[in-house]
Design a protein around this motif. Structure first.
Motif, PDB file in Angstrom:
ATOM      1  N   UNK A   7       0.886  -1.315   0.031  1.00 35.28           N
ATOM      2  CA  UNK A   7       0.178  -0.112  -0.036  1.00 35.28           C
ATOM      3  C   UNK A   7       0.696   1.263   0.117  1.00 35.28           C
ATOM      4  N   UNK A   8       0.197   2.202  -0.496  1.00 31.77           N
ATOM      5  CA  UNK A   8       0.919   3.713  -0.270  1.00 31.77           C
ATOM      6  C   UNK A   8      -0.158   4.599   0.159  1.00 31.77           C
ATOM      7  N   UNK A   9       0.408   5.859   1.024  1.00 30.31           N
ATOM      8  CA  UNK A   9      -0.626   6.505   1.399  1.00 30.31           C
ATOM      9  C   UNK A   9      -1.239   7.689   0.651  1.00 30.31           C
ATOM     10  N   UNK A  10      -2.467   7.877   0.694  1.00 31.64           N
ATOM     11  CA  UNK A  10      -3.116   9.032  -0.027  1.00 31.64           C
ATOM     12  C   UNK A  10      -3.734   9.739   1.226  1.00 31.64           C
ATOM     13  N   UNK A  15      -9.628  21.849   6.059  1.00 26.77           N
ATOM     14  CA  UNK A  15     -10.303  22.432   7.184  1.00 26.77           C
ATOM     15  C   UNK A  15      -9.344  22.210   8.345  1.00 26.77           C
ATOM     16  N   UNK A  16      -8.034  22.337   8.220  1.00 24.69           N
ATOM     17  CA  UNK A  16      -7.198  22.264   9.410  1.00 24.69           C
ATOM     18  C   UNK A  16      -7.054  20.857   9.822  1.00 24.69           C
ATOM     19  N   UNK A  17      -7.499  19.806   9.119  1.00 26.35           N
ATOM     20  CA  UNK A  17      -7.361  18.562   9.682  1.00 26.35           C
ATOM     21  C   UNK A  17      -6.624  17.696   8.533  1.00 26.35           C
ATOM     22  N   UNK A  18      -6.126  16.513   8.950  1.00 28.04           N
ATOM     23  CA  UNK A  18      -5.594  15.631   8.215  1.00 28.04           C
ATOM     24  C   UNK A  18      -6.003  14.256   8.015  1.00 28.04           C
ATOM     25  N   UNK A  19      -6.301  13.781   6.685  1.00 26.50           N
ATOM     26  CA  UNK A  19      -6.786  12.586   6.394  1.00 26.50           C
ATOM     27  C   UNK A  19      -5.856  11.771   5.683  1.00 26.50           C
ATOM     28  N   UNK A  20      -5.850  10.351   6.185  1.00 30.67           N
ATOM     29  CA  UNK A  20      -4.705   9.229   5.527  1.00 30.67           C
ATOM     30  C   UNK A  20      -5.294   8.243   5.338  1.00 30.67           C
ATOM     31  N   UNK A  21      -5.221   7.359   4.099  1.00 24.72           N
ATOM     32  CA  UNK A  21      -5.806   6.015   3.732  1.00 24.72           C
ATOM     33  C   UNK A  21      -4.750   5.282   3.191  1.00 24.72           C
ATOM     34  N   UNK A  22      -4.672   3.979   3.262  1.00 23.20           N
ATOM     35  CA  UNK A  22      -3.782   3.207   2.607  1.00 23.20           C
ATOM     36  C   UNK A  22      -4.162   2.355   1.410  1.00 23.20           C
ATOM     37  N   UNK A  23      -3.711   2.478   0.334  1.00 24.26           N
ATOM     38  CA  UNK A  23      -4.538   1.911  -0.837  1.00 24.26           C
ATOM     39  C   UNK A  23      -3.314   1.351  -1.808  1.00 24.26           C
ATOM     40  N   UNK A  24      -3.859   0.548  -2.760  1.00 24.78           N
ATOM     41  CA  UNK A  24      -2.962  -0.150  -3.774  1.00 24.78           C
ATOM     42  C   UNK A  24      -2.516   1.204  -4.636  1.00 24.78           C
ATOM     43  N   UNK A  49      -9.942   5.431   8.237  1.00 24.61           N
ATOM     44  CA  UNK A  49      -9.301   6.672   7.733  1.00 24.61           C
ATOM     45  C   UNK A  49      -8.424   7.167   8.980  1.00 24.61           C
ATOM     46  N   UNK A  50      -7.367   7.655   8.533  1.00 26.15           N
ATOM     47  CA  UNK A  50      -6.242   7.957   9.875  1.00 26.15           C
ATOM     48  C   UNK A  50      -6.141   9.283   9.842  1.00 26.15           C
ATOM     49  N   UNK A  51      -5.628   9.944  10.592  1.00 21.64           N
ATOM     50  CA  UNK A  51      -5.095  11.270  10.749  1.00 21.64           C
ATOM     51  C   UNK A  51      -3.577  11.173  10.292  1.00 21.64           C
ATOM     52  N   UNK A  52      -2.852   9.935  11.051  1.00 16.85           N
ATOM     53  CA  UNK A  52      -1.511   9.599  10.898  1.00 16.85           C
ATOM     54  C   UNK A  52      -1.499   7.945  10.655  1.00 16.85           C
ATOM     55  N   UNK A  53      -1.336   7.397   9.407  1.00 21.47           N
ATOM     56  CA  UNK A  53      -1.565   6.005   8.947  1.00 21.47           C
ATOM     57  C   UNK A  53      -0.173   5.296   9.784  1.00 21.47           C
ATOM     58  N   UNK A  54       0.855   6.094   9.781  1.00 16.66           N
ATOM     59  CA  UNK A  54       1.979   5.317  10.493  1.00 16.66           C
ATOM     60  C   UNK A  54       1.906   5.133  11.823  1.00 16.66           C
ATOM     61  N   UNK A  68     -16.375  15.555   5.146  1.00 21.16           N
ATOM     62  CA  UNK A  68     -17.077  14.555   4.159  1.00 21.16           C
ATOM     63  C   UNK A  68     -18.389  14.483   4.487  1.00 21.16           C
ATOM     64  N   UNK A  69     -19.264  15.000   5.540  1.00 25.78           N
ATOM     65  CA  UNK A  69     -20.725  14.875   5.863  1.00 25.78           C
ATOM     66  C   UNK A  69     -21.068  13.607   6.067  1.00 25.78           C
ATOM     67  N   UNK A  70     -20.037  12.452   6.392  1.00 31.03           N
ATOM     68  CA  UNK A  70     -20.415  11.162   6.736  1.00 31.03           C
ATOM     69  C   UNK A  70     -18.963  10.949   7.670  1.00 31.03           C
ATOM     70  N   UNK A  71     -19.341   9.680   8.436  1.00 29.82           N
ATOM     71  CA  UNK A  71     -18.146   9.128   9.099  1.00 29.82           C
ATOM     72  C   UNK A  71     -18.011   7.553   8.513  1.00 29.82           C
ATOM     73  N   UNK A  72     -18.536   7.274   7.545  1.00 29.00           N
ATOM     74  CA  UNK A  72     -18.702   5.922   6.941  1.00 29.00           C
ATOM     75  C   UNK A  72     -17.055   5.912   6.049  1.00 29.00           C
ATOM     76  N   UNK A  73     -16.223   4.971   6.570  1.00 25.41           N
ATOM     77  CA  UNK A  73     -14.889   5.090   5.897  1.00 25.41           C
ATOM     78  C   UNK A  73     -15.005   4.766   4.409  1.00 25.41           C
ATOM     79  N   UNK A  74     -15.753   3.488   4.191  1.00 19.75           N
ATOM     80  CA  UNK A  74     -15.687   3.227   2.668  1.00 19.75           C
ATOM     81  C   UNK A  74     -16.184   4.397   1.761  1.00 19.75           C
TER      82      UNK A  74
END
Length: 241
Positions: A7-10, A15-24, A49-54, A68-74
């Motif tokens: 995986x790589x990190x996207x 809005x002052x926040x960081x979001x990271x996901x791990x994906x092919x 969904x991570x703030x810091x995936x590491x 995102x108007x939702x908390x659903x990860x997918x």
């Protein structure tokens, strides 16, 4: 799901926040281009969904709702990929570059021929050496198919090369026709076929010219060398049944 090593990190900052996901990485590029048609769960390393995936830190639900108007990860994961940036380490970049180098060489080998040698296929080693001599740099973040034309432009001053298809007629004797024709027809586009009165089978196929040696090997293997083949010069002469 895929492993963390694949995986790589996207990453998206909003809005002052960081979001990271791990994906092919290849799937991430397809998602960015709205070309992904697979199952998202098959190409991510975590359904989170991570703030810091590491570190495994997760963002506040309030931040997820705000952006995102939702908390659903997918639902969030594709948006992070589309709107964010794909982060890769130096090791990941080298590994992805090597993988795409092999895919590029294979693609060119399977499709290209040498027009100065009666359209004979180029061996993979020749393609590899010519790419190195040309100093062609493979982009690990671009699909292989989108790099083929540039690679051919780089190769042409080094070796005679072009992409071409070949049409071959093959006649399989009755003793081998049943099983052999099933294997042979998978090799390319079946232009026509005909079962003869003696139980033999004739098929006419079109496929990338670089696959000729592999095609003849397959024909010989499944017919004990008893099949007859002939290159069709003009497809307009074919009768379609």
């Amino acid at each position: 799901m895929i492993s963390l090593d694949e995986a790589v990190t996207a990453r998206l900052e909003s809005h002052g926040a960081r979001f990271e996901v791990l994906v092919d990485p290849d799937a991430a590029l397809e998602i960015k281009r709205d070309e992904f048609e697979g199952d998202l769960e098959d190409v991510i390393a975590a359904e989170d969904v991570f703030e810091d995936a590491s570190r495994g830190d997760r963002p506040a639900e309030a931040d997820l709702e705000k952006v995102f108007d939702t908390t659903e990860s997918l639902e969030i994961i594709p948006e992070v990929i589309k709107q964010g940036e794909i982060q890769i380490t130096a090791d990941q970049r080298r590994e992805m570059q090597e993988q795409k180098r092999k895919q590029l060489i294979d693609t060119i080998t399977r499709n290209a021929v040498n027009p100065q040698m009666d359209n004979a296929p180029h061996p993979p080693e020749r393609i590899e050496n010519a790419l190195e001599e040309a100093g062609f740099t493979i982009d690990p973040m671009e699909p292989v198919q989108e790099q083929v034309d540039d690679a051919l432009d780089a190769l042409r001053p080094i070796i005679p090369i072009r992409f071409e298809e070949v049409t071959v007629a093959v006649q399989v004797p009755a003793d081998h026709a049943g099983s052999a024709q099933a294997k042979i027809r998978q090799f390319g586009d079946l232009e026509s076929e005909e079962w003869q009165g003696d139980g033999s089978w004739i098929g006419v196929l079109t496929f990338p010219a670089g696959l000729q040696n592999e095609f003849y090997d397959t024909v010989n293997e499944h017919t004990s060398g008893q099949a007859e083949t002939e290159i069709v010069k003009d497809k307009d002469d074919l009768r379609t049944r």
